[in-house]
Design an enzyme around this catalytic site. Structure first.
Site, mmCIF file in Angstrom:
data_model
loop_
_atom_site.group_PDB
_atom_site.id
_atom_site.type_symbol
_atom_site.label_atom_id
_atom_site.label_comp_id
_atom_site.label_asym_id
_atom_site.label_seq_id
_atom_site.Cartn_x
_atom_site.Cartn_y
_atom_site.Cartn_z
ATOM 1 C CG HIS A 146 128.349 52.669 65.296
ATOM 2 N ND1 HIS A 146 128.512 52.582 63.947
ATOM 3 C CD2 HIS A 146 129.613 52.638 65.813
ATOM 4 C CE1 HIS A 146 129.798 52.508 63.638
ATOM 5 N NE2 HIS A 146 130.486 52.539 64.769
ATOM 6 N NE ARG B 14 132.556 51.093 59.859
ATOM 7 C CZ ARG B 14 133.036 51.520 61.033
ATOM 8 N NH1 ARG B 14 132.610 50.969 62.160
ATOM 9 N NH2 ARG B 14 133.922 52.496 61.087
#
Ligand code: NDP
Ligand code: OXD
Length: 306
Positions: A269, A221
């Site tokens: 991502h 993250r």
């Protein structure tokens, strides 16, 4: 059994069709405000209004591995959160990590640059034993990546919350194990969940403890990493490069310095994508197990945050 589907940024129809085929005994519907109450939900980034309205829910099945976003909502006590465990993500993550490590190890960026100048230029082979890869997080994804890296005979270190034993991996754990882990790491791979304990863990102090010339691969993250600290260590030469699949704000804003930094690689991502068929099969299997009163994997502990 009533199932409701509430996943933002996700085309609902193929999921609804897949869930109906996998669970013909269930009534599956797409959530909208005011919808009838359901027993279980399949979610990704649901709004707080969904949680507040669906007061009969027993289980939230998150169609991702990370639950940091979901745990930011006000969830009633007793509502069980279940994440995807693997469901086809672990092999994708292992591919991404091995690709990034090998790209640095074999200096493919330098070969790309040489080709642009039509230069036939060998580079001196590096010693594999000097190219240790340290994995922050040895869970479902981290342990699969460790196994894949071992197949290429890289020295592999790992760090987890509790003690672990993984074949061929030098395992460290807890705050006391972190400094030795960092000091032995040439390529740092972050595969931790985002929790109160792990937020901002990749900072000036921790990254500064890596071996000189280290690389950083963040596939967990964006909020694990203090962006300015990474940039300062790259510009000072302590770090040789970074591969970043995640960022604090996603999409990464156009003006962010990561986009154009010569030693930063950015991907959107995408290291390990949710695979619909595998995820539906896993959720259907878990729902059936719950109905038989059996334990299931991937139940989140809200106190730990993962
Ligand atoms: P797991 O829950 O299986 O593993 C988490 C690991 O982190 C465990 O080894 C755990 O230790 C360790 N850990 C947690 N907190 C701490 C702490 N405070 N100190 C030390 N170690 C800690 O998660 P997954 O492997 O399935 O996924 C990891 C993360 O990857 C997800 O949370 C998500 O954020 C990210 N992800 C990113 C994707 C992408 O495409 N970029 C796709 C999918 C996931 P222990 O074993 O002792 O519990
Ligand atoms: C996940 C992710 O957590 O996609 O599954 O990052």
């Amino acid at each position: 059994m009533q199932l409701t589907f509430c996943c933002t940024h996700t085309a609902a129809e193929p999921w609804l069709a897949g869930l109906r085929a996998a669970l013909p005994e269930a009534e599956v519907s797409l959530w909208a405000p005011g919808a009838p109450l359901a027993d279980h939900a399949i979610v990704w980034a649901p709004p707080q209004a969904f949680i507040d309205e669906q007061t009969r829910l027993q289980t939230l099945f998150n169609i991702g591995a990370g639950v940091d976003g979901l745990l930011k909502l006000r969830l009633p006590p007793g509502l069980q959160v279940v994440r995807l465990d693997d469901a086809g993500m672990a092999v994708q993550m292992a591919e991404y990590v091995c690709h990034a490590v090998i790209r640095h190890f074999r200096e493919f960026e330098q070969y790309d640059a040489a080709q642009r100048e039509a230069r036939w230029a060998f580079r001196k082979p590096r010693r594999r034993e000097d190219f240790s890869v340290g994995l922050l997080g040895l869970g479902v994804l981290g342990s699969r990546a460790a196994q894949a890296l071992r197949a290429f005979e890289f020295p592999v270190l790992g760090w987890s919350r509790g003690p672990k034993a993984l074949d061929g991996v030098r395992c460290h754990h807890g705050p006391d194990g972190l400094h030795d882990f960092l000091a032995g790491t040439q390529v740092l791979v972050n595969l931790l969940p985002l929790t109160l304990e792990t937020e901002n863990l990749l900072n000036r102090d921790t990254l500064g403890r890596l071996r000189p010339g280290a690389h950083v691969i963040n596939v967990a993250r964006g909020a694990h990493l203090v962006d300015d600290d990474l940039l300062a260590l790259l510009d000072r030469g302590h770090l040789a490069g970074a591969t970043l699949d995640v960022s604090r704000t996603e999409p990464l804003p156009p003006e962010h310095p990561f986009w154009h930094h010569p030693r930063v690689t950015v991907t959107p991502h995408t290291a390990a994508r949710t695979l619909r068929d595998e995820s539906i099969a896993q959720i259907a299997g878990k729902l059936r197990a719950l109905q038989r009163g059996e334990p299931i994997a991937g139940v989140v502990d809200p106190q730990r945050g993962y």
